[in-house]
Design a protein around this motif. Sequence first.
Motif, PDB file in Angstrom:
ATOM      1  N   ASN A 171       0.860  -1.185   0.000  1.00 60.14           N
ATOM      2  CA  ASN A 171       0.000   0.000   0.000  1.00 60.14           C
ATOM      3  C   ASN A 171       0.893   1.230   0.000  1.00 60.14           C
ATOM      4  O   ASN A 171       1.763   1.372   0.870  1.00 60.14           O
ATOM      5  CB  ASN A 171      -0.905  -0.019   1.249  1.00 60.14           C
ATOM      6  N   VAL A 172       0.665   2.136  -0.947  1.00 56.80           N
ATOM      7  CA  VAL A 172       1.540   3.302  -1.087  1.00 56.80           C
ATOM      8  C   VAL A 172       1.458   4.253   0.106  1.00 56.80           C
ATOM      9  O   VAL A 172       2.328   5.110   0.278  1.00 56.80           O
ATOM     10  CB  VAL A 172       1.228   4.082  -2.389  1.00 56.80           C
ATOM     11  N   HIS A 219       4.919   1.823  -7.505  1.00 56.94           N
ATOM     12  CA  HIS A 219       3.492   1.537  -7.443  1.00 56.94           C
ATOM     13  C   HIS A 219       2.643   2.759  -7.786  1.00 56.94           C
ATOM     14  O   HIS A 219       1.545   2.613  -8.324  1.00 56.94           O
ATOM     15  CB  HIS A 219       3.149   0.960  -6.066  1.00 56.94           C
ATOM     16  N   TYR A 220       3.149   3.947  -7.505  1.00 60.08           N
ATOM     17  CA  TYR A 220       2.491   5.142  -8.028  1.00 60.08           C
ATOM     18  C   TYR A 220       2.368   5.055  -9.557  1.00 60.08           C
ATOM     19  O   TYR A 220       1.323   5.363 -10.136  1.00 60.08           O
ATOM     20  CB  TYR A 220       3.308   6.401  -7.718  1.00 60.08           C
ATOM     21  N   ASP A 247       2.374   2.458 -11.443  1.00 61.46           N
ATOM     22  CA  ASP A 247       1.380   1.451 -11.841  1.00 61.46           C
ATOM     23  C   ASP A 247      -0.031   2.037 -11.758  1.00 61.46           C
ATOM     24  O   ASP A 247      -0.837   1.907 -12.684  1.00 61.46           O
ATOM     25  CB  ASP A 247       1.464   0.222 -10.926  1.00 61.46           C
ATOM     26  N   ILE A 248      -0.315   2.670 -10.638  1.00 64.76           N
ATOM     27  CA  ILE A 248      -1.671   3.176 -10.382  1.00 64.76           C
ATOM     28  C   ILE A 248      -2.074   4.233 -11.400  1.00 64.76           C
ATOM     29  O   ILE A 248      -3.204   4.229 -11.909  1.00 64.76           O
ATOM     30  CB  ILE A 248      -1.768   3.748  -8.950  1.00 64.76           C
ATOM     31  N   ILE A 249      -1.164   5.143 -11.719  1.00 66.38           N
ATOM     32  CA  ILE A 249      -1.529   6.263 -12.588  1.00 66.38           C
ATOM     33  C   ILE A 249      -1.786   5.814 -14.025  1.00 66.38           C
ATOM     34  O   ILE A 249      -2.376   6.543 -14.815  1.00 66.38           O
ATOM     35  CB  ILE A 249      -0.449   7.374 -12.543  1.00 66.38           C
ATOM     36  N   ARG A 250      -1.362   4.608 -14.358  1.00 68.57           N
ATOM     37  CA  ARG A 250      -1.610   4.083 -15.707  1.00 68.57           C
ATOM     38  C   ARG A 250      -2.935   3.343 -15.837  1.00 68.57           C
ATOM     39  O   ARG A 250      -3.245   2.804 -16.898  1.00 68.57           O
ATOM     40  CB  ARG A 250      -0.442   3.185 -16.130  1.00 68.57           C
ATOM     41  N   ASP A 251      -3.717   3.347 -14.776  1.00 65.16           N
ATOM     42  CA  ASP A 251      -5.060   2.780 -14.839  1.00 65.16           C
ATOM     43  C   ASP A 251      -5.884   3.622 -15.812  1.00 65.16           C
ATOM     44  O   ASP A 251      -6.098   4.820 -15.580  1.00 65.16           O
ATOM     45  CB  ASP A 251      -5.684   2.811 -13.440  1.00 65.16           C
ATOM     46  N   ILE A 282      -8.755   5.645 -14.223  1.00 65.74           N
ATOM     47  CA  ILE A 282      -8.505   6.482 -13.051  1.00 65.74           C
ATOM     48  C   ILE A 282      -9.234   7.812 -13.175  1.00 65.74           C
ATOM     49  O   ILE A 282      -9.335   8.389 -14.271  1.00 65.74           O
ATOM     50  CB  ILE A 282      -6.984   6.715 -12.853  1.00 65.74           C
ATOM     51  N   GLU A 327      -8.055  12.383  -9.235  1.00 63.72           N
ATOM     52  CA  GLU A 327      -7.139  11.507  -8.502  1.00 63.72           C
ATOM     53  C   GLU A 327      -5.811  11.393  -9.238  1.00 63.72           C
ATOM     54  O   GLU A 327      -4.742  11.333  -8.604  1.00 63.72           O
ATOM     55  CB  GLU A 327      -7.767  10.121  -8.337  1.00 63.72           C
ATOM     56  N   LEU A 357      -2.158  12.309  -7.797  1.00 65.55           N
ATOM     57  CA  LEU A 357      -1.100  11.297  -7.819  1.00 65.55           C
ATOM     58  C   LEU A 357       0.127  11.815  -8.558  1.00 65.55           C
ATOM     59  O   LEU A 357       1.267  11.549  -8.161  1.00 65.55           O
ATOM     60  CB  LEU A 357      -1.621  10.013  -8.464  1.00 65.55           C
TER      61      LEU A 357
END
Length: 207
Positions: free
Chosen positions: A23-24, A53-54, A56-60, A63, A67, A71
């Motif tokens: 978890n970031v 992991h940031y 990874d998340i921002i490439r959703d 998103i 958010e 990020l």
Amino acid sequence: MSFTKQANKIFNQAISDYHLTDNVDTPIRNPYERGSIEYELYLKCWIDTVQWHYEDIIRDPDIDPIEALALKRRIDHSNQDRTDLVEQIDSYFRQTYSEVKPLPDARLNTESPAWAVDRLSILALKIYHMKEQTARKDATEAHRQLCQAKLDVLLEQQVDLSTAIDQLLDDIASGRIYMKVYRQMKMYNDPSTNPILYQNKGEGAKK
């Protein structure tokens, strides 16, 4: 124990500790004494791991844009922390070898030791996550084999980079190479050099 053997051990420890929660927002619990090189190496890899992991998340693709912007700000801050820490690690090396007198024919290296250590930290992350891909039960055998081939290359690269860093430090210690460090002087985070920031500030002041 060589410097890189110690560094790789600490990097793996930081990565494993992060993935206990994955978890970031997990607070860092650095087990080493503040101000020590071990503390800085652990912190370095923790920052890299969170930023991994940031990214990874921002490439959703789904998103929320708000958010994503928040990020992106966190990624910018993380990048600055990473740069600042690399410079602190270089200060450690400069202090460590401050009494060494360079030989008359001493050479200058293309990068400082800490920026090579930066690459070693990120390489540890690549190895960890590529190893995960080789064991994915929901992936095809072809995917796992391809990732295993990539993992083999990464592991070889880790050996080579570790060797090169240890050789560089040995050359610095013996005076064959001398350290010269240039600060990054990033301009986009500085409100006095980023035109978007200082122009907006000026406009705000006029109002």
